[in-house]
Design an enzyme around this catalytic site. Structure first.
Site, PDB file in Angstrom:
ATOM      1  CG  ASP A   1      -3.188  -2.355   0.995  1.00 20.41           C
ATOM      2  OD1 ASP A   1      -3.599  -2.754   2.090  1.00 20.41           O
ATOM      3  OD2 ASP A   1      -2.604  -1.262   0.830  1.00 20.41           O
TER       4      ASP A   1
ATOM      5  CG  HIS B   1       1.426   0.879   5.528  1.00 15.38           C
ATOM      6  ND1 HIS B   1       1.404   2.030   4.783  1.00 15.38           N
ATOM      7  CD2 HIS B   1       0.134   0.476   5.635  1.00 15.38           C
ATOM      8  CE1 HIS B   1       0.167   2.324   4.459  1.00 15.38           C
ATOM      9  NE2 HIS B   1      -0.627   1.399   4.960  1.00 15.38           N
TER      10      HIS B   1
ATOM     11  CD  GLU C   1      -6.885  -2.656   3.539  1.00 11.78           C
ATOM     12  OE1 GLU C   1      -5.760  -2.212   3.847  1.00 11.78           O
ATOM     13  OE2 GLU C   1      -7.880  -1.923   3.363  1.00 11.78           O
TER      14      GLU C   1
ATOM     15  CG  HIS D   1      -3.571   1.904  -1.001  1.00 13.86           C
ATOM     16  ND1 HIS D   1      -4.190   3.081  -1.345  1.00 13.86           N
ATOM     17  CD2 HIS D   1      -3.864   1.697   0.305  1.00 13.86           C
ATOM     18  CE1 HIS D   1      -4.812   3.572  -0.289  1.00 13.86           C
ATOM     19  NE2 HIS D   1      -4.640   2.752   0.721  1.00 13.86           N
TER      20      HIS D   1
ATOM     21  CD  GLU E   1      -1.164  -3.068   4.644  1.00 18.88           C
ATOM     22  OE1 GLU E   1      -0.391  -2.271   4.085  1.00 18.88           O
ATOM     23  OE2 GLU E   1      -2.346  -2.791   4.895  1.00 18.88           O
TER      24      GLU E   1
HETATM   25  O1  G3P Z   1      -4.522  -1.476   6.380  1.00 20.51           O
HETATM   26  C1  G3P Z   1      -4.042  -0.584   7.310  1.00 20.51           C
HETATM   27  C2  G3P Z   1      -3.791   0.674   6.606  1.00 20.51           C
HETATM   28  O2  G3P Z   1      -3.014   0.354   5.489  1.00 20.51           O
HETATM   29  C3  G3P Z   1      -5.094   1.249   6.171  1.00 20.51           C
HETATM   30  O3  G3P Z   1      -4.881   2.231   5.355  1.00 20.51           O
HETATM   31  O4  G3P Z   1      -5.439   3.027   3.193  1.00 20.51           O
HETATM   32  O5  G3P Z   1      -3.069   2.555   3.760  1.00 20.51           O
HETATM   33  O6  G3P Z   1      -4.649   0.682   3.347  1.00 20.51           O
HETATM   34  P1  G3P Z   1      -4.497   2.103   3.829  1.00 20.51           P
HETATM   35 CA    CA Z   2      -3.748  -1.453   4.006  1.00 15.63          CA
END
Ligand code: G3P
Ligand code: CA
Length: 334
Positions: free
Chosen positions: A66, A37, A165, A79, A64
């Site tokens: 963002d 993450h 994302e 993020h 991941e």
């Molecule tokens: O994308 C999954 C998770 O990361 C969603 O929460 O706010 O950390 O992007 P966030």
């Molecule tokens: Ca995310």
């Protein structure tokens, strides 16, 4: 695996949780997938190449990023749309006059900066308890740089995928920066390179724009809302309404536990609709009340049948996943 294929297999009698297990989806891992993450963000400043590299080194199944967009149309990894939490922008007097108020934040916003300007900033650790040893070392990575990293890892034998994302697409469109064309081209490059990929968004209407236009698996992120009476998280609409066009849902983990910590049926309900379930976010240094350790939390989530977890400390999640799978398999025959 695309949802329509899963539904077809379920109709042919190959139903149940095992059909939605992520080992079948990507071939990346055995059992539920572990998603690094924001990279291995428990150990390095989030969304830096060093954070992604550590996630790869730990053998996370997916990395991941963002994504947000710069003033001149480049996809970069952050993020938040504001910059003060994860960069040293406050130490850049040349940008002092760009600070402005938006959405309750008195801050600097990513769409007010060109890529060249953003590249002069250095990433910092937003959670002070995680330490500042790696602060100031790396710049904000572009999606192109992340893709190069993944291609190099693949050439070295990595099977890891990307779990990408797009943040706040409606807001980016509003400020004149529609990311859709750039995202579709980027996803095409990722799939063309043979890198497994999910594309996730909290904005379901925006995800719909990608249906039929990409081979990436589509995941609708759902936060839910706190029920005033029970104080637990609930969906704002029936699950079936979220799942018509997507391959899975990325759920706030709070949706899996109802009042008094009793498991809800949401994972089974999603599987019955042919949807994968990935949950966020597992943090070694932020375990929910009533759960004794992050290992206990992970074991609970795996036993509820989730297909993947977003983890800031991917090594812990991988160990827990592997232990869970070993126990599930039972003793080996002699
Ligand atoms: O994308 C999954 C998770 O990361 C969603 O929460 O706010 O950390 O992007 P966030
Ligand atoms: Ca995310």
């Amino acid at each position: 695996m695309k949802r329509w294929i899963k539904l077809g297999l379920m109709m042919l009698g190959f139903g149940g949780g095992e059909m939605t297990a992520s080992a079948d989806v990507s071939g990346v891992s055995s059992g539920p997938i572990v998603i690094a993450h924001r990279g291995a963000s428990g150990y390095r400043p989030e969304h830096t190449l060093m954070s992604y590299k550590l996630g790869l080194q730990m053998k996370a199944d997916y990395i991941e990023p963002d994504l947000v967009m710069t003033k001149d149309g480049h996809l970069v990894a952050r993020h938040d749309i504001y910059l003060s939490g994860t960069t040293d922008i406050a130490d850049h007097p040349e940008f002092a006059d760009r600070k402005r108020k938006l959405e309750g934040h008195d801050d600097w916003f990513v769409f007010d900066f060109t890529l060249n300007e953003l590249k002069t900033l250095k990433a910092i650790q937003p959670r002070p308890k995680r330490g500042d040893v790696f602060d100031g070392q790396e710049s904000i990575p572009t999606m192109d740089e992340i893709l190069s990293l993944m291609k190099a890892a693949k050439a070295d034998g990595s099977k890891a995928g990307l779990y990408i994302e797009m943040k706040r697409p409606a807001l980016f469109k509003k400020v004149g920066l529609d990311p859709t064309v750039a995202l579709l081209a980027m996803l095409k490059e990722v799939t063309g390179a043979g890198i497994p990929v999910y594309f996730q968004c909290f904005d379901g209407a925006y995800l719909n724009e990608f249906v039929g236009k990409t081979d990436a698996e589509l995941i609708w992120l759902i936060e839910g809302k706190k029920d005033r009476k029970s104080k637990s998280y609930v969906l704002e609409a029936p699950l079936a309404l979220y799942g018509t066009n997507v391959d899975g849902v990325g759920l706030n983990k709070a949706l899996l536990l109802g009042p008094e910590g009793k498991p809800t049926s949401i994972v089974d309900d999603a599987h019955a609709l042919g949807l994968d379930v990935h949950v966020w976010t597992i943090r070694n240094d932020q375990v929910p009340k009533g759960i004794r350790s992050v290992e206990e939390e992970l074991k609970l989530l795996f036993s509820l049948g989730v297909d993947g977890v977003f983890a800031d400390f991917p090594d812990t999640a991988l160990q827990s996943r592997d232990s869970f799978m070993l126990l599930k398999a039972g003793p080996a025959d002699d």
